[in-house]
Design a protein around this motif. Structure first.
Motif, PDB file in Angstrom:
ATOM      1  N   GLU A  63      49.270  35.157  39.758  1.00 11.69           N
ATOM      2  CA  GLU A  63      48.123  34.277  40.019  1.00 11.69           C
ATOM      3  C   GLU A  63      47.581  33.694  38.720  1.00 11.69           C
ATOM      4  OE1 GLU A  63      46.139  36.225  44.021  1.00 11.69           O
ATOM      5  OE2 GLU A  63      45.883  37.227  42.110  1.00 11.69           O
ATOM      6  N   LYS A  64      47.543  34.542  37.665  1.00 12.40           N
ATOM      7  CA  LYS A  64      47.089  34.051  36.369  1.00 12.40           C
ATOM      8  C   LYS A  64      47.923  32.867  35.920  1.00 12.40           C
ATOM      9  CE  LYS A  64      45.310  38.191  34.192  1.00 12.40           C
ATOM     10  NZ  LYS A  64      45.697  39.314  33.371  1.00 12.40           N
ATOM     11  N   ARG A  65      49.244  33.001  36.077  1.00 12.37           N
ATOM     12  CA  ARG A  65      50.109  31.925  35.626  1.00 12.37           C
ATOM     13  C   ARG A  65      49.828  30.648  36.419  1.00 12.37           C
ATOM     14  NH1 ARG A  65      56.365  32.458  33.992  1.00 12.37           N
ATOM     15  NH2 ARG A  65      55.423  34.151  32.819  1.00 12.37           N
ATOM     16  N   ARG A  66      49.595  30.800  37.728  1.00 17.37           N
ATOM     17  CA  ARG A  66      49.288  29.616  38.531  1.00 17.37           C
ATOM     18  C   ARG A  66      48.002  28.950  38.082  1.00 17.37           C
ATOM     19  NH1 ARG A  66      50.858  30.910  44.678  1.00 17.37           N
ATOM     20  NH2 ARG A  66      52.723  32.125  44.248  1.00 17.37           N
ATOM     21  N   VAL A  67      46.988  29.780  37.785  1.00 15.63           N
ATOM     22  CA  VAL A  67      45.715  29.214  37.326  1.00 15.63           C
ATOM     23  C   VAL A  67      45.929  28.455  36.021  1.00 15.63           C
ATOM     24  CG1 VAL A  67      43.418  29.769  36.455  1.00 15.63           C
ATOM     25  CG2 VAL A  67      44.299  30.948  38.470  1.00 15.63           C
ATOM     26  N   ALA A  68      46.707  29.066  35.128  1.00 18.71           N
ATOM     27  CA  ALA A  68      46.956  28.416  33.840  1.00 18.71           C
ATOM     28  C   ALA A  68      47.647  27.069  34.053  1.00 18.71           C
ATOM     29  CB  ALA A  68      47.810  29.321  32.957  1.00 18.71           C
ATOM     30  N   ILE A  69      48.602  27.031  34.969  1.00 20.99           N
ATOM     31  CA  ILE A  69      49.319  25.781  35.221  1.00 20.99           C
ATOM     32  C   ILE A  69      48.397  24.764  35.887  1.00 20.99           C
ATOM     33  CG2 ILE A  69      51.207  24.766  36.555  1.00 20.99           C
ATOM     34  CD1 ILE A  69      52.736  27.433  35.900  1.00 20.99           C
ATOM     35  N   ILE A 121      44.108  23.391  41.813  1.00 16.52           N
ATOM     36  CA  ILE A 121      44.148  24.790  42.267  1.00 16.52           C
ATOM     37  C   ILE A 121      44.936  24.891  43.572  1.00 16.52           C
ATOM     38  CG2 ILE A 121      42.733  26.703  43.123  1.00 16.52           C
ATOM     39  CD1 ILE A 121      40.639  25.948  41.079  1.00 16.52           C
ATOM     40  N   GLU A 122      44.753  23.898  44.436  1.00 16.85           N
ATOM     41  CA  GLU A 122      45.450  23.961  45.724  1.00 16.85           C
ATOM     42  C   GLU A 122      46.947  23.687  45.580  1.00 16.85           C
ATOM     43  OE1 GLU A 122      43.060  21.469  48.197  1.00 16.85           O
ATOM     44  OE2 GLU A 122      41.757  23.143  48.779  1.00 16.85           O
ATOM     45  N   ILE A 123      47.287  22.770  44.673  1.00 19.98           N
ATOM     46  CA  ILE A 123      48.707  22.404  44.588  1.00 19.98           C
ATOM     47  C   ILE A 123      49.550  23.535  44.007  1.00 19.98           C
ATOM     48  CG2 ILE A 123      48.888  21.313  42.312  1.00 19.98           C
ATOM     49  CD1 ILE A 123      50.431  19.053  43.760  1.00 19.98           C
ATOM     50  N   VAL A 124      48.932  24.425  43.208  1.00 16.04           N
ATOM     51  CA  VAL A 124      49.709  25.570  42.713  1.00 16.04           C
ATOM     52  C   VAL A 124      49.737  26.703  43.739  1.00 16.04           C
ATOM     53  CG1 VAL A 124      49.323  25.065  40.273  1.00 16.04           C
ATOM     54  CG2 VAL A 124      47.752  26.598  41.471  1.00 16.04           C
ATOM     55  N   GLY A 125      49.162  26.450  44.927  1.00 15.26           N
ATOM     56  CA  GLY A 125      49.287  27.413  46.015  1.00 15.26           C
ATOM     57  C   GLY A 125      48.202  28.473  46.055  1.00 15.26           C
ATOM     58  N   LEU A 126      47.020  28.163  45.510  1.00 18.40           N
ATOM     59  CA  LEU A 126      45.921  29.132  45.584  1.00 18.40           C
ATOM     60  C   LEU A 126      44.833  28.596  46.511  1.00 18.40           C
ATOM     61  CD1 LEU A 126      45.682  29.977  41.781  1.00 18.40           C
ATOM     62  CD2 LEU A 126      46.592  31.459  43.574  1.00 18.40           C
ATOM     63  N   ASP A 127      44.025  29.516  47.037  1.00 22.01           N
ATOM     64  CA  ASP A 127      42.953  29.149  47.956  1.00 22.01           C
ATOM     65  C   ASP A 127      41.697  28.828  47.148  1.00 22.01           C
ATOM     66  OD1 ASP A 127      40.852  29.060  49.751  1.00 22.01           O
ATOM     67  OD2 ASP A 127      41.769  30.552  51.086  1.00 22.01           O
ATOM     68  N   TYR A 128      41.364  27.530  47.093  1.00 17.27           N
ATOM     69  CA  TYR A 128      40.272  27.083  46.226  1.00 17.27           C
ATOM     70  C   TYR A 128      38.964  27.816  46.511  1.00 17.27           C
ATOM     71  CZ  TYR A 128      36.723  23.976  44.246  1.00 17.27           C
ATOM     72  OH  TYR A 128      35.659  23.482  43.564  1.00 17.27           O
ATOM     73  N   ASP A 129      38.570  27.866  47.787  1.00 14.15           N
ATOM     74  CA  ASP A 129      37.265  28.436  48.108  1.00 14.15           C
ATOM     75  C   ASP A 129      37.196  29.924  47.784  1.00 14.15           C
ATOM     76  OD1 ASP A 129      35.987  26.085  49.099  1.00 14.15           O
ATOM     77  OD2 ASP A 129      37.388  26.192  50.789  1.00 14.15           O
TER      78      ASP A 129
END
Ligand SMILES: Nc1ncnc2c1ncn2[C@@H]1O[C@H](COP(=O)(O)OP(=O)(O)O)[C@@H](O)[C@H]1O
Ligand SMILES: [Mg+2]
Lengths: 285, 271
Positions: A149-155, A127-135
Motif C-alpha cells: 500500500e505504501k508503494r501505491r501511495v508513493a506512486i 489514489i483511486e487509479i492505483v487501486g486504493l479506496d480514497y474515502d
C-alpha cells in the motif's frame, strides 16, 4: 511530447581516481505515447540515462531535448520539466513523509498552480487509479500501511501531477505477482490514455507483454533499439548483453530446435498458445 | 559531482598506504601535538616541508590533499582579522573605537591559521590513505589500555565502525530521497529562503526513517548471530609491524623532538 537525446555522454567524478564513464554517445528519440522498455546488465547505465532525462543531472557532453527544447539550456524553466515528467524510483515508498495519505499525495501539487478544487480532484483520481479506496485511506498515516500500500501511495504522489511522461526505474522489483500485474496493468492503462512510459526492468516477460519498443544498453552504449517483437530474436546476442527473454520466447525457441516451425517473433503467451494447441493436436510440423 | 568529498579513502599502494594503521594514527597524534608546539619561523618551515614530503609520498594529488581546507577560507580570514584587530592593544599601530590593529596580532593570527591548516591537511592525508575500517581498528588498538579502568573500548570501537560503515549507505539513500522529492516538485535548488525551509521536512523525515530502519534491522541481525557485546573483535587481516612502521614512527618522533628543542632555544619568542 518527445524526448530526444543527441550524442549524450556522462562521466561520474571526472578527473579523479573514481572516474566512471556511465554513458557514451547515446542517440535516441522517444515519441509521444510510446511504451519503452530499457534493459541491460546492472551497471550498464540505465539509471544514469533516466536521471539525465528528468534533468536531475546534466550530461557531460551532448544535449537532451524535451518537446524540442534543450532542458539544460540557460533559459529553460525547470518547473516545466517537473510538470511534464514524473519519475518513479526503485522502492519509491522511501519518499513518504506526510502525516496523512492525502497530504503526501498532494505534495507535488503545491507549486503546480492548480486551484484547490483541481488539486483535490487530482489527488482523488491518483489514489483511486492505483487501486486504493480514497474515502477509507485519505486521512490515514502513510506509515501505518502495508508495504504494498505504501508503494501505491508513493506512486499516486507522482501520478497526481498528471505527468505526460512517466519514467520508472525497476518499479516492480520486490512486488508479489499479484501486485506486479496490477501495477503493470496500471502502466498500460496510463499508456492507453496517452502517457509515454519509459520503464527499466529485468523482467523480460513484463516488457515483452507491455512494451512496444525495447532498448538495451551495454557498458554505457546503445546496443539494441528495436520494436519489441524483433528485439528478442537473437538469443546468443542477448545472452552476451546479459538480458533474458520471456518464457514464451524460450518455449518457441525450444520448439524450433525440436524441428517445429516457429516464427522468431513470438514473445507473448497469447502468440504462443495457438501454436502449442496446433502442435498438441498433431497438425503442425 | 565535481570534486571528491573531503577525506574520502583513495585506494593506492604508496608507502603511506602500506603503513600499519595504528602507527599511522599514533603518528598523526604526535604530529598534531608537534604542530601546536611550533613557535619559530624555522619550526614552521620544517613542519611545512615535513607535511609536503608526506603528501608527496602518499601519492595524493595536491588539490585533494588541500581540499580539507576548501570551505574554510572565510574562517581563516576571520581568525586573521580578529587577531590583527584585537589581539595586542599594547603595540597597536593606532587605535580606533574598539579596533587596535597590530603586527603582533597579525603574526599571531597567521600562526593560528597555519596550525589549523597544517593539522587539517595531515589529518586529511591520513583518512585519504587509510580505509575507514582500519582507522577504527587502529583507534580500538590505541584506546585499549583504557579498558583496564572499566571503559568499554571494544564497544566504543564497534559503535564507531558501524557508524562509519553506514555513511556510504546513508549518503546514497539521502541522494535518492533528494532526487525523488525534486522530481515531485520540491524546490531544493530554489534561492528563496522560504522554499528552502519548506523543503527540509520532505528530506529529513525519510532520512531519519531510513536510518532507524537500518539500525533496527542491523541490531536484529547482530542479535540473531549471537552478538553480546563481548570485546575481543578480531581483525580481518593483521600483519606484524615491519621495519618501515618503526622507521616512520621514529621519523615523526625525531621531528617532534627537533621542534621541542627549537622551542626551548626560542623560549623568549611567543608566537
Ligand atoms: N553516484 C555515482 N557515483 C559514481 N559512479 C556511479 C554513481 N552512480 C552510478 N555509478 C556508476 O555508473 C555506472 C552506471 O550506473 P547505473 O546508471 O546506476 O547503472 P544501472 O542502473 O544500469 O545498474 C556504473 O558503473 C556505476 O558504478
Ligand atoms: Mg539502476
Amino acid at each position: 511530447m518527445s524526448i530526444e537525446l543527441s550524442r549524450v555522454s556522462y562521466t561520474y567524478s571526472p578527473g579523479t581516481v573514481f572516474e566512471t564513464v556511465a554513458l557514451q554517445e547515446i542517440n535516441l528519440t522517444i515519441e509521444d505515447g510510446e511504451y519503452l522498455g530499457l534493459m541491460g546488465k546492472t551497471g550498464c547505465g540505465k539509471s544514469t540515462l533516466l536521471q539525465l532525462m528528468v534533468g536531475l543531472m546534466q550530461p557531460s557532453r551532448g544535449q537532451i531535448f524535451v518537446d524540442g527544447k534543450d532542458i539544460n539550456g540557460r533559459d529553460y524553466v525547470r518547473a516545466e520539466l517537473r510538470r511534464k515528467i514524473g519519475m518513479v524510483f526503485q522502492y519509491p515508498e522511501i519518499q513518504l513523509f506526510e502525516t496523512s495519505v492525502e497530504k503526501d499525495v498532494a505534495f507535488g501539487l503545491k507549486h503546480s498552480g492548480l486551484s484547490k478544487a483541481e488539486a483535490a480532484d487530482n489527488v482523488r483520481w491518483a489514489i483511486e487509479i492505483v487501486g486504493l479506496d480514497y474515502d477509507k485511506i485519505r486521512s490515514v498515516s502513510p506509515f501505518s500501511l502495508s508495504g504494498g500500500e505504501k508503494r501505491r501511495v508513493a506512486i499516486a504522489g507522482i501520478l497526481a501531477a498528471k505527468p505526460k511522461i512517466l519514467i520508472l526505474d525497476e518499479p516492480i522489483a520486490g512486488l508479489d505477482p499479484k501486485g506486479r500485474d496490477a501495477f503493470l496493468d496500471l502502466t498500460q492503462k496510463l499508456n492507453a490514455d496517452g502517457v509515454t512510459i519509459i520503464m527499466v526492468s529485468h523482467n523480460a516477460d513484463a516488457l515483452s507483454k507491455y512494451a512496444s519498443r525495447i532498448i538495451i544498453l551495454d557498458s554505457g552504449r546503445l546496443a539494441l533499439d528495436s520494436p519489441s517483437k524483433d528485439a528478442f530474436k537473437d538469443l546468443a546476442r542477448l545472452e552476451t548483453l546479459g538480458v533474458g527473454v520471456s518464457q514464451a520466447r524460450e518455449v518457441a525457441h525450444l520448439l524450433s530446435q525440436c524441428g517445429f516451425q516457429t516464427p522468431a517473433d513470438i514473445i507473448r503467451y497469447e502468440e504462443l498458445q495457438p501454436l502449442l494447441l496446433s502442435i498438441a493436436r498433431g497438425g503442425h510440423l | 559531482m565535481k570534486s571528491l568529498p573531503t577525506g574520502i579513502f583513495i585506494p593506492g599502494d604508496s608507502p603511506i598506504h602500506r603503513l600499519d594503521s595504528s602507527i599511522k594514527l599514533l603518528a598523526l597524534f604526535i604530529t598534531v601535538v608537534t604542530i601546536v608546539l611550533v613557535n619559530s619561523f624555522l619550526g614552521y618551515v620544517i613542519m611545512i616541508l615535513f607535511i609536503m614530503m608526506i603528501a608527496m609520498l602518499s601519492g595524493i594529488s595536491l588539490p585533494v590533499a588541500l581540499n580539507a581546507t576548501n570551505k574554510l577560507y572565510w574562517f581563516f580570514i576571520i581568525i586573521l582579522l580578529m587577531n590583527t584587530f584585537f589581539y595586542s592593544p599594547e603595540d597597536a599601530w593606532f587605535s580606533f573605537w574598539v579596533f587596535t590593529p597590530s603586527m603582533t596580532g597579525f603574526t599571531y593570527g597567521l600562526t593560528v591559521v597555519l596550525r589549523v591548516f597544517l593539522a587539517l591537511v595531515i589529518s586529511n592525508i591520513l583518512t585519504s590513505t587509510t580505509p575507514p575500517m582500519e582507522i577504527t581498528h587502529a583507534l580500538e588498538h590505541l584506546i585499549s589500555p583504557f579498558s583496564y579502568v572499566g571503559i568499554p573500548t571494544g564497544q566504543i570501537a564497534m559503535i564507531l565502525s558501524i557508524a562509519i560503515q553506514f555513511i556510504p549507505t546513508l549518503a546514497e539513500e539521502t541522494d535518492t530521497i533528494r532526487k525523488a522529492q525534486m522530481t515531485r516538485g520540491a524546490r531544493f535548488d530554489s534561492k528563496k529562503i522560504t522554499q528552502k525551509a519548506e523543503a527540509v521536512l520532505p528530506m529529513v523525515i525519510p532520512i531519519f526513517l531510513a536510518a532507524f530502519k537500518r539500525a533496527d534491522e542491523l541490531s536484529v541481525a547482530m542479535e540473531a548471530r549471537g552478538y553480546r557485546g563481548v570485546s575481543g573483535r578480531t581483525k580481518k587481516s593483521s600483519r606484524p609491524l615491519l621495519v618501515g612502521d618503526y622507521g616512520a614512527l621514529l621519523i615523526v618522533l625525531l621531528v617532534c623532538l627537533l621542534q621541542i628543542a627549537l622551542r626551548l632555544i626560542n623560549l623568549t619568542r611567543t608566537y
